[in-house]
Design an enzyme around this catalytic site. Structure first.
Site, PDB file in Angstrom:
ATOM      1  N   LYS A  82       0.860  -1.182   0.000  1.00 25.66           N
ATOM      2  CA  LYS A  82       0.000   0.000   0.000  1.00 25.66           C
ATOM      3  C   LYS A  82       0.897   1.233   0.000  1.00 25.66           C
ATOM      4  O   LYS A  82       1.931   1.261   0.682  1.00 25.66           O
ATOM      5  CB  LYS A  82      -0.876  -0.015   1.260  1.00 25.66           C
ATOM      6  CG  LYS A  82      -1.875   1.132   1.356  1.00 25.66           C
ATOM      7  CD  LYS A  82      -2.747   0.995   2.597  1.00 25.66           C
ATOM      8  CE  LYS A  82      -3.835   2.062   2.663  1.00 25.66           C
ATOM      9  NZ  LYS A  82      -4.668   1.929   3.883  1.00 25.66           N
ATOM     10  N   SER A 157      -9.602   2.015   2.925  1.00 24.18           N
ATOM     11  CA  SER A 157      -8.705   2.758   2.074  1.00 24.18           C
ATOM     12  C   SER A 157      -7.694   1.883   1.324  1.00 24.18           C
ATOM     13  O   SER A 157      -7.116   2.342   0.330  1.00 24.18           O
ATOM     14  CB  SER A 157      -7.938   3.801   2.899  1.00 24.18           C
ATOM     15  OG  SER A 157      -7.131   3.163   3.868  1.00 24.18           O
ATOM     16  N   SER A 181      -9.798  -0.323   7.183  1.00 20.73           N
ATOM     17  CA  SER A 181      -9.235  -0.260   5.828  1.00 20.73           C
ATOM     18  C   SER A 181      -8.548  -1.516   5.316  1.00 20.73           C
ATOM     19  O   SER A 181      -8.211  -1.571   4.134  1.00 20.73           O
ATOM     20  CB  SER A 181      -8.262   0.903   5.720  1.00 20.73           C
ATOM     21  OG  SER A 181      -8.990   2.084   5.543  1.00 20.73           O
TER      22      SER A 181
HETATM   23  N1  GLN Z   1     -13.253   4.340   6.355  1.00 19.03           N
HETATM   24  C1  GLN Z   1     -12.576   4.771   7.548  1.00 19.03           C
HETATM   25  C2  GLN Z   1     -12.173   6.214   7.402  1.00 19.03           C
HETATM   26  O1  GLN Z   1     -12.501   6.787   6.444  1.00 19.03           O
HETATM   27  C3  GLN Z   1     -11.380   3.893   7.848  1.00 19.03           C
HETATM   28  C4  GLN Z   1     -10.161   4.247   7.091  1.00 19.03           C
HETATM   29  C5  GLN Z   1      -8.956   3.445   7.514  1.00 19.03           C
HETATM   30  O2  GLN Z   1      -9.075   2.436   8.208  1.00 19.03           O
HETATM   31  N2  GLN Z   1      -7.792   3.915   7.133  1.00 19.03           N
HETATM   32  O3  GLN Z   1     -11.541   6.791   8.238  1.00 19.03           O
END
Ligand code: GLN
Length: 497
Positions: A82, A157, A181
């Protein structure tokens, strides 16, 4: 033979490499060609054939000289990272224009540990900007597309990671999980992913979003393959003050070994799986619910007992997370000032206007929204009303888990309330935040969570089952996921590309 290499997982490829049936260079070339052929899925932000092939050649040389052993279980296996992990050999952008062209002078600990285990890096994977989002639409570069239906989001994400693994471009990838994420994109693309206990993997070199929540995790096509990666990724790191001095068990052994009191036919005998009532209420789509129930029935057949438990503050995890995470983000992102590194505006009058212009140009809309929310909830006069209250509730949410774990060994439920939606179909940020309801509680408590494929829901799109464990119980989660994957083939289904 090379025609099918991309269908094989981490453990299978490691065995083929060991048997000299394929070299890492051949395997790497095969996957690089696949990455190029499926570029339209938007999984990768950077690929470097020269770097990848040099790493593969080095792995082949090591193997030829017989100098690899138990610590090099990934020798020659191609993976990708990532773009939240900083890397010396590839650009690191966190999906943001703010870091366009940025090259880190060092590798993240997770990256260097996977390299030390022998993994070959193909490139960097797309993600929501600074990991803020659940759709990959917040990437400054391009959306990532769900290989099951390219008109839909893959989740986020870690969307690029999920796409790369689901589309068989790489057998495994790294992701990060702050509020879901790793688990949510794994669920929406039909792969397996685990967010370890907070502190299990070093955050050194992971571009920070919300430091008290951020955790690295592996994404692959099976629980066993996740165990292979997690083994290499885990462990204390003096460079991360919150990394835990916790012994790292043999995750592969914990995933596969028969547990006391269990039999090969009933490998989960004696395991009590708690079903939080709040995870099965309104808001969960019919397709998701029936897939999750079918997976739970299989776990029961494997010997597990299902018990009802309660996590009464589940709903509150949304406001609590969306106060704490932006608060920490507003502080972490203050370093992007246009001075030390990252984007700097071309036109400005003085220092103040240089800061303002650089940050206005460099950050996307969702990142700006969170910086503003975070700054507001931390500001004098509002701190007690929002941030402090959220911290107190966070503690209560963690306590609720401990009360529920008195009645069960693991908990289970959906990962996300619905299957993947079409790209561009959600314009209400609050509605988007609400979809994180089932992943946020474990994140706030710092608990490990696994997403395993549980079949398909609406429109034939993948559904994930979430398993949550108590602290440091990643092995138990992977064991249950692996047992399920021995009797089901949901995780073997490949999208029609
Ligand atoms: N969807 C969540 C957010 O927008 C989690 C994102 C994540 O785990 N990086 O913060």
């Amino acid at each position: 033979m090379t025609q099918e290499l991309h269908t094989l997982g981490v453990a299978e490829l490691a065995a083929l490499l060991d048997a000299r049936e394929v070299s890492s260079v051949e395997l790497t070339r095969h996957l690089l060609a696949r990455v190029a052929a499926h570029d339209a899925l938007g999984a990768f932000l950077a690929v470097d054939e020269e770097v990848a092939l040099a790493q593969a050649a080095a792995a082949d040389l090591w193997r030829d000289r017989g100098i690899h052993g138990a610590g090099h279980r990934l020798l020659g296996v191609p993976i990708a990272h990532k773009d939240i992990f900083v890397t010396r050999d590839f650009p690191s952008t966190a999906g943001s224009k703010m870091l366009e062209g940025y090259r880190s002078p060092f590798d993240a600990t997770v990256v260097s540990r996977l390299a030390a285990a022998g993994a070959v890096t193909l490139g960097k994977l797309n993600c929501d900007e600074f990991a803020m989002g659940g759709s990959n639409e917040n990437s400054a570069w391009r959306p990532a597309r769900n290989p099951w239906d390219p008109a839909r989001i893959p989740g986020g994400s870690s969307g690029g990671s999920a796409v790369a693994v689901a589309a068989r471009l790489v057998p495994a990838a790294t992701g990060t999980d702050t509020g879901g994420s790793v688990r949510q994109p794994a669920s929406l693309t039909g792969i397996t992913g685990i967010k370890p206990t907070y502190g299990r993997c070093s955050r050194y070199g992971m571009i920070a979003f919300a430091s008290s929540l951020d955790q690295a995790g592996p994404m692959a096509r099976s629980a066993l393959d996740c165990a292979h990666l997690l083994q290499a990724m885990s462990g204390f790191d003096p460079r991360d003050a919150t990394s835990a001095e916790q012994p790292v068990p043999d995750f592969v052994a914990e995933t596969t070994a028969l547990r006391p009191g269990a039999t090969p036919e009933r490998p989960l005998a004696g395991l009590r799986i708690g079903l939080p009532a709040e995870f099965f209420g309104e808001g969960v789509s019919a397709g998701v619910l029936s897939a999750v129930r079918a997976a739970l029935a299989r776990l029961e057949q494997l010997g597990a007992t299902l018990v009802e438990v309660s996590l009464p503050r589940t709903e509150l995890s949304i406001p609590v997370y969306y106060i704490i995470a932006p608060a920490e983000a507003s502080s972490n992102l203050s370093r992007y000032d246009g001075v030390r590194y990252g984007h700097r505006a071309r036109v400005y009058q003085d220092l103040e206007s240089m800061y303002r212009a650089s940050r206005s140009e460099g950050f996307g809309a969702e990142v700006k929204r969170r910086i503003m929310i975070g700054t507001y909830v931390l500001s004098h006069g509002y701190y007690d009303a929002y941030y402090l209250q959220a911290q107190k509730l966070r503690r209560m949410i963690a306590d609720d888990f401990q009360a529920a774990f008195a009645q069960c060994d693991l908990m289970a439920g959906p990962v996300a309330p619905t299957v993947a939606r079409p790209i561009g179909s959600q314009h209400d940020p609050v509605a988007e935040y609400l979809a994180d309801i089932f992943t946020l509680p474990a994140s706030l408590a710092g608990l490990p969570g696994l997403s395993v494929p549980a079949g398909f829901g609406e429109d034939g799109m993948p559904v994930g089952l979430q398993l949550i464990g108590n602290y440091w119980q990643e092995g138990a989660l992977l064991h249950a996921g692996h047992a399920l994957q021995q009797v089901t083939d949901w995780h073997r289904q490949a999208p029609p590309l």
